[in-house]
Design a protein around this motif. Structure first.
Motif, mmCIF file in Angstrom:
data_model
loop_
_atom_site.group_PDB
_atom_site.id
_atom_site.type_symbol
_atom_site.label_atom_id
_atom_site.label_comp_id
_atom_site.label_asym_id
_atom_site.label_seq_id
_atom_site.Cartn_x
_atom_site.Cartn_y
_atom_site.Cartn_z
ATOM 1 N N LEU A 276 42.816 10.923 31.654
ATOM 2 C CA LEU A 276 41.485 11.392 32.038
ATOM 3 C C LEU A 276 41.634 12.329 33.231
ATOM 4 C CD1 LEU A 276 40.481 9.248 30.099
ATOM 5 C CD2 LEU A 276 38.845 8.526 31.820
ATOM 6 N N ILE A 277 40.877 13.416 33.229
ATOM 7 C CA ILE A 277 40.948 14.323 34.391
ATOM 8 C C ILE A 277 40.465 13.540 35.617
ATOM 9 C CG2 ILE A 277 40.708 16.495 33.097
ATOM 10 C CD1 ILE A 277 37.712 16.442 33.849
ATOM 11 N N PRO A 278 41.001 13.844 36.809
ATOM 12 C CA PRO A 278 40.680 13.028 37.988
ATOM 13 C C PRO A 278 39.184 12.811 38.203
ATOM 14 C CG PRO A 278 42.477 14.514 38.494
ATOM 15 C CD PRO A 278 42.017 14.863 37.107
ATOM 16 N N ALA A 279 38.374 13.837 37.951
ATOM 17 C CA ALA A 279 36.933 13.713 38.216
ATOM 18 C C ALA A 279 36.259 12.676 37.316
ATOM 19 C CB ALA A 279 36.273 15.074 38.019
ATOM 20 N N ARG A 280 36.910 12.306 36.193
ATOM 21 C CA ARG A 280 36.280 11.368 35.253
ATOM 22 C C ARG A 280 36.957 9.995 35.231
ATOM 23 N NH1 ARG A 280 31.428 12.031 33.541
ATOM 24 N NH2 ARG A 280 31.718 11.954 31.286
ATOM 25 N N ARG A 281 37.894 9.766 36.148
ATOM 26 C CA ARG A 281 38.565 8.456 36.167
ATOM 27 C C ARG A 281 37.589 7.315 36.419
ATOM 28 N NH1 ARG A 281 43.766 10.335 39.759
ATOM 29 N NH2 ARG A 281 44.815 11.429 38.079
ATOM 30 N N SER A 282 36.467 7.633 37.035
ATOM 31 C CA SER A 282 35.495 6.584 37.358
ATOM 32 C C SER A 282 34.850 5.998 36.099
ATOM 33 C CB SER A 282 34.423 7.154 38.281
ATOM 34 O OG SER A 282 33.834 8.266 37.629
ATOM 35 N N GLU B 243 46.212 6.737 37.937
ATOM 36 C CA GLU B 243 45.689 7.580 36.860
ATOM 37 C C GLU B 243 45.007 6.684 35.823
ATOM 38 O OE1 GLU B 243 49.210 7.395 36.993
ATOM 39 O OE2 GLU B 243 49.843 9.284 37.951
ATOM 40 N N VAL B 244 44.253 7.322 34.920
ATOM 41 C CA VAL B 244 43.724 6.577 33.774
ATOM 42 C C VAL B 244 44.291 7.217 32.513
ATOM 43 C CG1 VAL B 244 41.689 5.893 32.469
ATOM 44 C CG2 VAL B 244 41.614 5.905 34.968
ATOM 45 N N GLU B 245 44.989 6.402 31.746
ATOM 46 C CA GLU B 245 45.587 6.896 30.499
ATOM 47 C C GLU B 245 44.772 6.418 29.316
ATOM 48 O OE1 GLU B 245 49.621 5.563 30.406
ATOM 49 O OE2 GLU B 245 50.243 7.001 31.935
ATOM 50 N N ALA C 88 37.930 8.400 18.534
ATOM 51 C CA ALA C 88 38.348 6.990 18.553
ATOM 52 C C ALA C 88 38.079 6.386 19.939
ATOM 53 C CB ALA C 88 39.833 6.884 18.203
ATOM 54 N N LEU C 89 38.325 7.172 20.987
ATOM 55 C CA LEU C 89 38.105 6.668 22.344
ATOM 56 C C LEU C 89 36.619 6.566 22.667
ATOM 57 C CD1 LEU C 89 40.863 8.756 24.125
ATOM 58 C CD2 LEU C 89 40.847 6.266 23.876
ATOM 59 N N GLN C 90 35.849 7.481 22.090
ATOM 60 C CA GLN C 90 34.408 7.505 22.365
ATOM 61 C C GLN C 90 33.694 6.265 21.817
ATOM 62 O OE1 GLN C 90 32.618 11.015 20.815
ATOM 63 N NE2 GLN C 90 31.755 11.572 22.808
ATOM 64 N N ARG C 91 34.313 5.609 20.846
ATOM 65 C CA ARG C 91 33.707 4.367 20.345
ATOM 66 C C ARG C 91 33.592 3.353 21.481
ATOM 67 N NH1 ARG C 91 37.015 1.789 15.928
ATOM 68 N NH2 ARG C 91 35.449 0.207 16.216
ATOM 69 N N LEU C 92 34.552 3.410 22.407
ATOM 70 C CA LEU C 92 34.529 2.465 23.530
ATOM 71 C C LEU C 92 33.731 3.011 24.710
ATOM 72 C CD1 LEU C 92 38.317 1.468 23.423
ATOM 73 C CD2 LEU C 92 36.396 0.022 22.759
ATOM 74 N N VAL C 93 33.916 4.313 24.997
ATOM 75 C CA VAL C 93 33.246 4.935 26.149
ATOM 76 C C VAL C 93 32.497 6.177 25.638
ATOM 77 C CG1 VAL C 93 33.584 5.966 28.443
ATOM 78 C CG2 VAL C 93 35.076 4.101 27.691
ATOM 79 N N PRO C 94 31.258 5.989 25.197
ATOM 80 C CA PRO C 94 30.540 7.107 24.562
ATOM 81 C C PRO C 94 30.391 8.335 25.456
ATOM 82 C CG PRO C 94 29.376 5.029 24.217
ATOM 83 C CD PRO C 94 30.475 4.731 25.166
ATOM 84 N N GLU C 95 30.339 8.145 26.771
ATOM 85 C CA GLU C 95 30.141 9.306 27.666
ATOM 86 C C GLU C 95 31.368 10.195 27.776
ATOM 87 O OE1 GLU C 95 28.798 8.294 31.738
ATOM 88 O OE2 GLU C 95 28.252 6.415 30.786
ATOM 89 N N LEU C 96 32.496 9.725 27.280
ATOM 90 C CA LEU C 96 33.729 10.500 27.413
ATOM 91 C C LEU C 96 33.587 11.841 26.693
ATOM 92 C CD1 LEU C 96 36.822 10.111 28.359
ATOM 93 C CD2 LEU C 96 37.251 9.754 25.924
ATOM 94 N N ALA C 97 33.812 12.936 27.417
ATOM 95 C CA ALA C 97 33.692 14.267 26.793
ATOM 96 C C ALA C 97 35.074 14.744 26.362
ATOM 97 C CB ALA C 97 33.083 15.251 27.788
ATOM 98 N N HIS C 98 35.074 15.640 25.403
ATOM 99 C CA HIS C 98 36.327 16.181 24.875
ATOM 100 C C HIS C 98 37.182 16.759 25.999
ATOM 101 C CE1 HIS C 98 38.633 19.216 22.501
ATOM 102 N NE2 HIS C 98 38.789 18.155 21.747
ATOM 103 N N ASP C 99 36.552 17.465 26.928
ATOM 104 C CA ASP C 99 37.306 18.124 28.006
ATOM 105 C C ASP C 99 37.737 17.171 29.120
ATOM 106 O OD1 ASP C 99 36.971 20.426 26.655
ATOM 107 O OD2 ASP C 99 35.248 21.126 27.838
#
Ligand SMILES: Cc1cc2nc3c(=O)[nH]c(=O)nc-3n(C[C@H](O)[C@H](O)[C@H](O)COP(=O)(O)OP(=O)(O)OC[C@H]3O[C@@H](n4cnc5c(N)ncnc54)[C@H](O)[C@@H]3O)c2cc1C
Length: 407
Positions: free
Chosen positions: A230-236, A264-266, A326-337
């Motif tokens: 995850l980009i640093p700004a979205r690790r939260s 980091e968040v992988e 696949a990741l968005q199923r868990l964290v819907p707010e996750l954006a492609h970028d």
């Protein structure tokens, strides 16, 4: 020619933990032979860094027992040696109704394996722990943690050497000859006379067994696992570890989010059938590895059974969009970028001739030898316990009295 009582093939976490258990329990001369220029360059250096709790494994299995015991030993080891770790806990999240019974089964397994503090979470309780996760039910597993296994392996190596064991890097085992009950090991750094051998060669363990004259039934099949960060700004978006409910037909856990000990968040890993045992990128092909798979009936039986899942994993490997979904199923707010590609690991997974993936750890004994033929996850978590298991097999089967066993 150099002489040793025990030669351990492979300077990954399993070989080093076995070496550590042996130098602590015997005065036998011990040499670890590692093919690469440094230790921990393969699975041990390319994994998720999770200290597993023992949730998933069949009660009574080697994986369950060694994971629970190894986790406790690892935490104590990290405390004693100042290795950073964090018992941050994890949640397993059901996003579809058909996953709820499987989540309940995991809960039962966890309890049967002696885990403490397991707790079913409602969607509201889930949001208190991980505010950005959406699910219809979840399981909180407080005993799960994170660590850097390269640091752990480096400390095992340091202690092995301090106790008189030797680690030779750049020393790939090439050939083995038997001579009057012992073994002559031809390596990239010359010959070694060994009275006993322990094979912990991970992705190459079936080949090393064959070099030693065994005909193992199983064959290693490599499964690459790709990661994003995850980009640093979205690790939260992620506080701890967030997992889906795994498909019980496979030994893999499904793409998940992992906070690393370095902050980091992988996200990952997927599980793509790889065309090279040590191929860390899509497109790397080893004709030798492909040929060996193609000649193995078990491989074709695996393909017939699981081609659909395999294609799905391949799709997620090629398409970042599919991985993201696949990741968005868990964290819907996750954006492609929010995702940036971040390396891969290759799992050494033993396959039966029937096409079944070997579920448990597999240790095979032969004259003067022990072969670790399947040590997938959670073998890093379980490493100290696996090391103890191997050492006690060696103390019983090998003639180490002559080398001075400390009782
Ligand atoms: C993507 C991924 C994620 C994972 N996540 C986790 C996790 O979060 N938690 C967990 O507990 N486990 C995890 N695992 C599993 C864990 O990393 C492995 O089970 C563990 O590292 C296995 O250790 P090993 O020593 O058997 O293998 P390796 O680390 O692969 O070591 C084998 C060594 O043998 C050497 N070798 C091979 N052939 C020869 C030869 N002929 N001569 C000399 N040396 C040789 C290799 O160079 C290598 O260094 C993960 C694995 C992967 C791949």
């Amino acid at each position: 020619m150099k002489h040793t009582d025990v030669a351990i093939i492979g300077g990954g976490i399993v070989g080093l933990a076995s070496a550590l258990a042996l130098v602590r329990q015997t005065r036998a001369r011990l040499v670890v032979l590692e093919a690469e220029p440094a230790i921990a360059q393969h699975q041990t250096g390319h994994n998720s860094g999770v200290i597993h709790s023992g949730l998933y494994y069949k009660p009574g299995s080697q994986r369950a027992r060694n994971c629970v015991a190894g986790r406790a030993a690892l935490i104590q080891f990290c405390q004693e040696h100042g290795i950073p770790f964090d018992l941050c806990g994890k949640i397993v999240v059901a996003t579809e109704t058909d996953e709820v019974p499987r989540l309940e089964e995991l809960h039962r397994r966890g309890e049967a394996n002696g885990l403490t503090g397991l707790r079913r979470l409602s969607p509201e309780e889930l949001r208190e722990i991980e505010p950005h996760v959406r699910g219809i039910a979840a399981l909180h597993v407080p005993e799960t943690g994170i660590v850097d296994y390269k640091q752990v392996a480096a400390k095992y190596a340091e202690l092995v050497q301090a106790a008189g064991g030797e680690i030779i890097t750049g020393a790939r085992l090439l050939r083995v000859e038997r001579q009057s009950g012992a073994l002559i090991l031809a390596t990239a750094q010359g010959e070694l006379f060994a009275r006993h051998l322990i094979n912990c060669a991970g992705l190459q363990s079936d080949r090393v067994a064959r070099l030693c004259g065994l005909r193992p039934e199983v064959q290693i099949v490599p499964f690459r696992g790709e990661y994003y960060q995850l980009i640093p700004a979205r690790r939260s978006l992620v506080r701890g570890l967030i997992y889906p409910v795994p498909d019980p037909r496979f030994p893999f856990l499904g793409v998940h989010f992992t906070r690393t000990i370095h902050g980091e968040v992988e996200a990952g890993p997927n599980a793509v059938l790889a065309l090279c045992r040590e191929g860390y990128r899509l497109g790397i092909i080893s004709p030798r590895d492909v040929w060996q798979m193609a000649r193995f009936g078990g491989f074709w039986r695996l393909i017939v059974r699981h081609w659909r899942t395999g294609l799905g994993e391949l799709h997620r490997s090629i398409s970042r969009r599919a991985f993201h979904r696949a990741l968005q199923r868990l964290v819907p707010e996750l954006a492609h970028d929010d995702l940036i590609p971040f390396g891969a690991g290759v799992r050494a997974q033993a396959l039966e001739p029937t096409g079944a993936l070997v579920d448990d750890f597999r240790f095979v004994q032969a004259e003067n030898m022990i072969h670790v033929l399947n040590a997938p996850s959670p073998a890093a978590t379980a490493s100290l316990s696996i090391g103890e298991t191997i050492a006690s097999m060696a103390l019983q089967a090998f003639d180490l009295e002559a080398a001075g066993v400390m009782r």
